[in-house]
Structures are given as structure tokens and as C-alpha cells.
Motif scaffolding. Structure first.
Motif, short mmCIF file in Angstrom:
data_model
loop_
_atom_site.label_atom_id
_atom_site.label_comp_id
_atom_site.label_asym_id
_atom_site.label_seq_id
_atom_site.Cartn_x
_atom_site.Cartn_y
_atom_site.Cartn_z
N UNK A 234 0.84 -0.97 0.03
CA UNK A 234 -0.02 -0.10 0.05
C UNK A 234 0.83 1.32 0.07
N UNK A 235 1.93 1.38 0.72
CA UNK A 235 2.81 2.40 0.90
C UNK A 235 3.50 2.67 -0.53
N UNK A 236 3.91 1.47 -1.06
CA UNK A 236 4.58 1.56 -2.48
C UNK A 236 3.66 2.32 -3.50
N UNK A 237 2.16 1.61 -3.43
CA UNK A 237 1.50 2.33 -4.57
C UNK A 237 1.03 3.89 -4.06
N UNK A 238 0.98 4.14 -2.61
CA UNK A 238 0.54 5.53 -2.37
C UNK A 238 1.82 6.47 -2.57
N UNK A 239 2.83 6.05 -2.50
CA UNK A 239 3.89 6.90 -2.71
C UNK A 239 3.86 7.31 -4.41
N UNK A 240 3.62 6.38 -5.08
CA UNK A 240 3.70 6.27 -6.80
C UNK A 240 2.48 7.51 -7.05
N UNK A 241 1.25 7.14 -6.49
CA UNK A 241 0.08 7.96 -6.74
C UNK A 241 0.38 9.47 -6.38
N UNK A 242 1.08 9.60 -5.09
CA UNK A 242 1.55 10.87 -4.62
C UNK A 242 2.12 11.72 -5.44
N UNK A 243 3.19 10.96 -6.04
CA UNK A 243 4.22 11.60 -6.87
C UNK A 243 3.56 11.96 -8.50
N UNK A 244 2.94 10.94 -8.73
CA UNK A 244 2.21 11.01 -10.28
C UNK A 244 1.24 12.23 -9.98
N UNK A 245 0.45 12.23 -8.97
CA UNK A 245 -0.60 13.29 -8.68
C UNK A 245 0.11 14.60 -9.18
N UNK A 246 1.18 15.14 -8.10
CA UNK A 246 1.87 16.29 -7.89
C UNK A 246 2.75 16.49 -9.47
N UNK A 247 3.17 15.42 -10.04
CA UNK A 247 3.59 15.60 -11.46
C UNK A 247 2.77 15.96 -12.29
N UNK A 248 1.41 15.51 -12.59
CA UNK A 248 0.40 15.99 -13.42
C UNK A 248 0.06 17.44 -12.90
N UNK A 249 0.07 17.75 -11.73
CA UNK A 249 -0.54 19.09 -11.77
C UNK A 249 0.70 20.08 -12.08
N UNK A 250 1.90 19.72 -12.07
CA UNK A 250 3.08 20.62 -12.38
C UNK A 250 2.86 20.68 -13.93
N UNK A 251 2.87 19.49 -14.73
CA UNK A 251 2.98 19.43 -16.03
C UNK A 251 1.94 20.24 -16.69
N UNK A 252 0.58 20.10 -16.01
CA UNK A 252 -0.52 20.89 -16.64
C UNK A 252 -0.42 22.38 -16.83
N UNK A 253 0.72 22.94 -16.05
CA UNK A 253 0.81 24.24 -15.98
C UNK A 253 1.68 24.48 -17.39
N UNK A 254 2.18 23.80 -18.05
CA UNK A 254 3.08 23.97 -19.20
C UNK A 254 2.64 23.26 -20.64
N UNK A 255 1.97 22.09 -20.22
CA UNK A 255 1.67 20.96 -21.38
C UNK A 255 0.31 21.44 -22.21
N UNK A 256 0.26 21.09 -23.38
CA UNK A 256 -0.76 21.42 -24.21
C UNK A 256 -2.13 20.51 -23.66
N UNK A 257 -3.20 20.90 -24.00
CA UNK A 257 -4.47 20.49 -23.34
C UNK A 257 -4.81 19.09 -24.00
N UNK A 258 -4.15 18.64 -24.99
CA UNK A 258 -4.45 17.17 -26.00
C UNK A 258 -3.79 16.13 -25.17
N UNK A 259 -3.00 16.36 -24.27
CA UNK A 259 -2.10 15.31 -23.70
C UNK A 259 -3.01 14.42 -22.58
N UNK A 260 -3.00 13.36 -22.70
CA UNK A 260 -3.85 12.18 -21.81
C UNK A 260 -2.83 11.65 -20.89
#
Length: 457
Positions: A234-260
Motif C-alpha cells: 500500500x505504501x509503495x502504491x501510495x507513494x507512486x500515486x502521490x508523485x504522479x498526482x503532483x507531477x500531473x499538477x506541475x505538467x498541466x502548467x505548461x503542457x498542451x491540453x491534448x495530452x492524456x
């Protein structure tokens, strides 16, 4: 401290090696009791609980009892460490080395755990990324992105691990790096499947060893150790989800809207070249990153192909994915027991590599991430992942159990023929048992030598 202090330390080192590599609690306890018996400690008990290894010795009359608790954190598989640990145990049981010599060998091996060069390690993780992208049907340009992202994630994870950061931060760093690198690659190559690159590059870090070991322990009744390993997953997956969530938030600041960034992905179920090649690359890459060498790599890659091919064939016969997973696991699990001795690996270690292409770590991760971002169907994906995990674990455990019990029956008959009138025990010190120390044991929780069926000890 008594003159048995070296034996207690030897027990702790062996237990740490087995648990950290995903061995079941029953097999770990059996091995440690065998060592205790060989050392003349007949009153020792061993308990594997939630993240702890407890060794106790009542020592008889007029002596103070001894109990020591060792904290053990489940970790990744190291093939050479596991193999050398098993070899050291066998040599101790056959009186070729002393406890002090066994300690020296294991400590030397522990000190060289990070001797695997970054070149080999990154090669393994790169193959893992490419392999998983093929299993889920990615294009070759996306597979290239998965390769590059996997290499960067491997570097960041290794650096954070070298800094001795807690596990949650290591996995969070991996998730964050995967999203940023996948976003930049997609922008440079005009692709939109960021989600496929992210999932493929994180395949090596998705809950696998701990989750399978937790399911196996729960099936055989070792609930405390199962809970500890489940928390690790659970800790392993939670850590990945946390990092990905923050990464998505940062990436959406400069990435085009069509990226999935978030997409519920499914593995290919048609019998074709891509998933078979992908499975071979996943198993081969994982084996390399875990320290596999030479002919071990070929055999481990072949087991991954066998597991994937069996699953695809059964699925295309019309059975449900859950039934196909269980039957494929049953077949490969039994084969892994037969391969354990010639490969000098435990069957659990071999199964960890061969089952990785089938393990639904991707679905667990997607289900948790999708639930966090409100993606429709994410909870259903998470439920399906948990069900497939159980089918994979139950099938693999059943295959191990059936084959190992047949082999134990042969050893029991061989022992009775060589030692008329004596009783056989799976944890006794005997020339046959010492050679089969890596043969798995399936039993309800026990902490000392007990009677088994048929009046045999």
C-alpha cells in the motif's frame, strides 16, 4: 551473552534475507528451525509477524530465557543474494561451515548488494519499460518514450535510495519523474499517450513482491505477516500515486491540453507477438535489475513467456481472465518448484519474475489514481485488480503446494528407506532435507517443530 550468540545472529541474517526477498512466512520459519536444530538449540521458537522476526529460546531449567526482536522491512528481490543465502544455509546444515563462517559470508554478500553497476541496472529497467508498453499495445514511438522515462526514473530512484530516504519518498520521486519525463517526450514527439509512458516506466516499482507474498501468507493463515506485507504494498502504491498526482499538477502548467495523463489501460488479450515479446522483455529486464546472470536470465525470461502465453491461450479458449490467470499461475507455480533446485533459487523468487507480466500492479495503481481524480470506472478497475491478485496468488500457491507435497512425499519415502524406524520432519537435520531446504512448506502458523499428518514429525 552465551556461546550461542553467533547462532542467533546467523538466524537473524538468514531470516532478514528470506523475508526481504518475498519468501513465505512458513518457509522462513521452517528454514530457521532447521538451522536451530542443526546448532543444537532444541528449545528455539521463531515467529514472523508484521514487519518483525522474533527469535526466542527458553534454554531449559536454571537458565535465563532469551528473546530478540528484529525489525525486517520487505524489499526488492536480489537474485544473487537469495541464491547465496540458500547455499550458505545448506552448507551450514550439512556441517560444512560454522555459524561464524555463515555470518561472515552473509555480511560480505550484504555489503556487496549494491555492486550491480548502474549500467546493468538501467538496462534492466529500460527493458522493463519497453516490455510493459508492448504488453498494453503501445506504438514503438511510445515504447521509446517508455524506455527513456524508465532510465530517468531509475536514476532518480537510485539517488533517493542512496540518500536513505523513506520508502514513500523514493516511490513519490519515481512517480514525479515519470510524469515530467513522459510529458516532455510527448511534447517533443507530438504524441499524446502520456499515461502509457508513465505506467510503463513505473512497472518495476508497482506492488508485486510484497502483494504476492501478502496474499500467499493470508491464504496459508499467516495473517500478521500478511498484514505487514500488505502495508508495504500500500505504501509503495501510495507513494507512486502521490508523485504522479503532483507531477500531473506541475505538467498541466505548461503542457498542451491534448495530452492524456490519466487513462484506464488494459493488457492485450489476443494471441500475438507483441504481448509475448513484451513478457519476455519484462521478465528479462526484471531479472537483470535483480542481479540475474548468464543462463539464469534465459530461464527466467522463458518462464515469463510461458506464463503470458498460457494466460493468452486459456483466455482465447473462452475462459474468463480470472480463471485464465488462476490456471496459468497454477501451471507455472508448479514448474517453478521443479526449477528451484537446479537454479538455486526459491520457487517464490522464480515466480516473482515469471508472474510480473501478469501481476495487476498497473490496475491497482490506475484504480487508486483514477479514484483520486474522479475517473469513471476507476473503482471497478481497482476491484478487478484485487480479484486478479487473489487468483494469481491462489493459483501460484496451489501449484507450489501440489508439486512440493509430491516432492516431500518422495523425500519421506527415501528417508524411511534409509533410516528404518525413524520419523521424518521437514525441519529436521538430515542429508536429504538439507539439500531441499528451499522446498516450500505450506502450513498453518507454527513456531517450533510439530507433528504432521500420518504420525510423521
Amino acid at each position: 551473552m552465551t556461546h550461542y550468540v553467533e547462532t542467533y545472529k546467523f538466524l537473524s541474517l538468514v531470516g532478514d534475507s528470506l523475508i526481504r526477498s518475498g519468501a513465505s512466512s512458513a518457509s522462513t520459519t521452517k528454514t530457521l528451525l532447521g538451522i536451530s536444530t542443526a546448532a543444537g538449540l532444541t528449545s528455539v521458537t521463531v515467529s514472523v509477524t508484521m514487519g518483525q522476526l522474533i527469535i526466542s529460546d527458553s534454554r531449559g531449567e536454571n537458565q535465563l530465557p532469551y528473546t530478540e526482536i528484529f525489525e525486517v522491512t520487505p524489499a526488492g528481490l536480489d537474485i544473487q543474494w537469495r541464491s547465496k543465502t540458500e547455499d550458505t544455509v545448506q552448507r551450514f546444515l550439512t556441517h560444512q561451515i560454522s555459524a561464524a563462517e555463515g555470518i561472515e559470508l552473509l555480511e560480505q554478500e550484504q555489503s556487496s548488494l549494491h555492486s550491480l553497476s548502474w549500467t546493468w541496472s538501467m538496462l534492466g529497467f529500460g527493458l522493463l519499460g519497453i516490455g510493459f508498453s508492448q504488453i498494453i499495445g503501445a506504438t514503438w514511438i511510445t515504447a521509446l518514450g517508455a524506455l527513456i522515462s524508465s532510465l530517468l526514473v531509475s536514476l532518480v530512484y537510485s539517488w533517493v535510495n542512496f540518500a536513505r530516504a523513506p520508502g514513500l519518498f523514493r516511490f513519490a520521486g519515481a512517480g514525479f519523474t515519470a510524469v515530467l519525463s513522459a510529458t516532455v517526450f510527448s511534447m517533443l514527439t507530438a504524441t499524446t499517450d502520456v499515461a502509457i509512458i508513465v505506467v510503463s516506466s513505473l512497472a518495476a516499482y508497482l506492488a508485486g513482491i510484497a502483494a504476492y507474498a501478502a496474499a500467499q501468507d493470508s491464504i496459508t493463515g499467516w495473517y500478521l505477516s500478511a498484514l505487514g506485507r500488505l502495508m508495504d504494498a500500500i505504501i509503495c502504491t501510495a507513494g507512486l500515486v502521490t508523485g504522479v498526482s503532483v507531477g500531473i499538477g506541475v505538467s498541466r502548467l505548461f503542457a498542451p491540453d491534448n495530452l492524456i495523463f490519466i487513462k484506464l489501460l488494459d493488457a492485450e488479450t489476443e494471441v500475438s507477438t507483441d504481448p509475448i515479446v513484451g513478457a519476455a522483455l519484462v521478465s528479462l529486464g526484471f531479472a537483470i535489475s535483480c542481479g540475474g546472470r548468464k543462463w539464469q536470465l534465459l530461464v527466467l525470461a522463458a518462464t515469463g513467456v510461458a506464463a503470458q502465453a498460457t494466460y493468452l491461450l486459456i483466455t482465447n479458449l473462452g475462459l474468463s481472465p480470472h480463471a485464465a490467470t488462476a490456471l496459468a499461475a497454477l501451471t507455472v507455480g508448479g514448474a517453478c518448484v521443479l526449477l528451484a533446485k537446479p537454479m538455486k533459487l526459491t520457487s517464490n523468487a522464480i515466480m516473482t519474475v515469471s508472474f510480473l507480466p501478469l501481476f495487476p500492479g498497473m490496475m491497482i495503481y490506475q484504480g487508486m489514481l483514477g479514484t483520486l481524480f474522479g475517473v469513471e470506472g476507476a473503482l471497478g478497475t481497482l476491484g478487478q485488480a484485487l480479484l486478479i491478485t487473489y487468483c494469481l496468488s491462489a493459483g501460484g500457491t496451489a501449484g507450489q503446494y501440489l508439486v512440493s507435497e509430491m516432492m516431500w512425499a518422495l523425500r519421506r519415502a527415501q528417508f524411511k528407506h534409509s533410516h528404518p524406524g525413524q520419523t521424518f520432519s521437514k525441519v529436521m537435520v538430515d542429508e536429504y532435507n538439507a539439500q531441499d531446504i528451499i522446498l516450500p512448506v505450506f502450513s498453518k502458523p507454527f513456531s517450533k517443530v510439530e507433528s504432521d499428518g500420518g504420525g510423521q514429525r
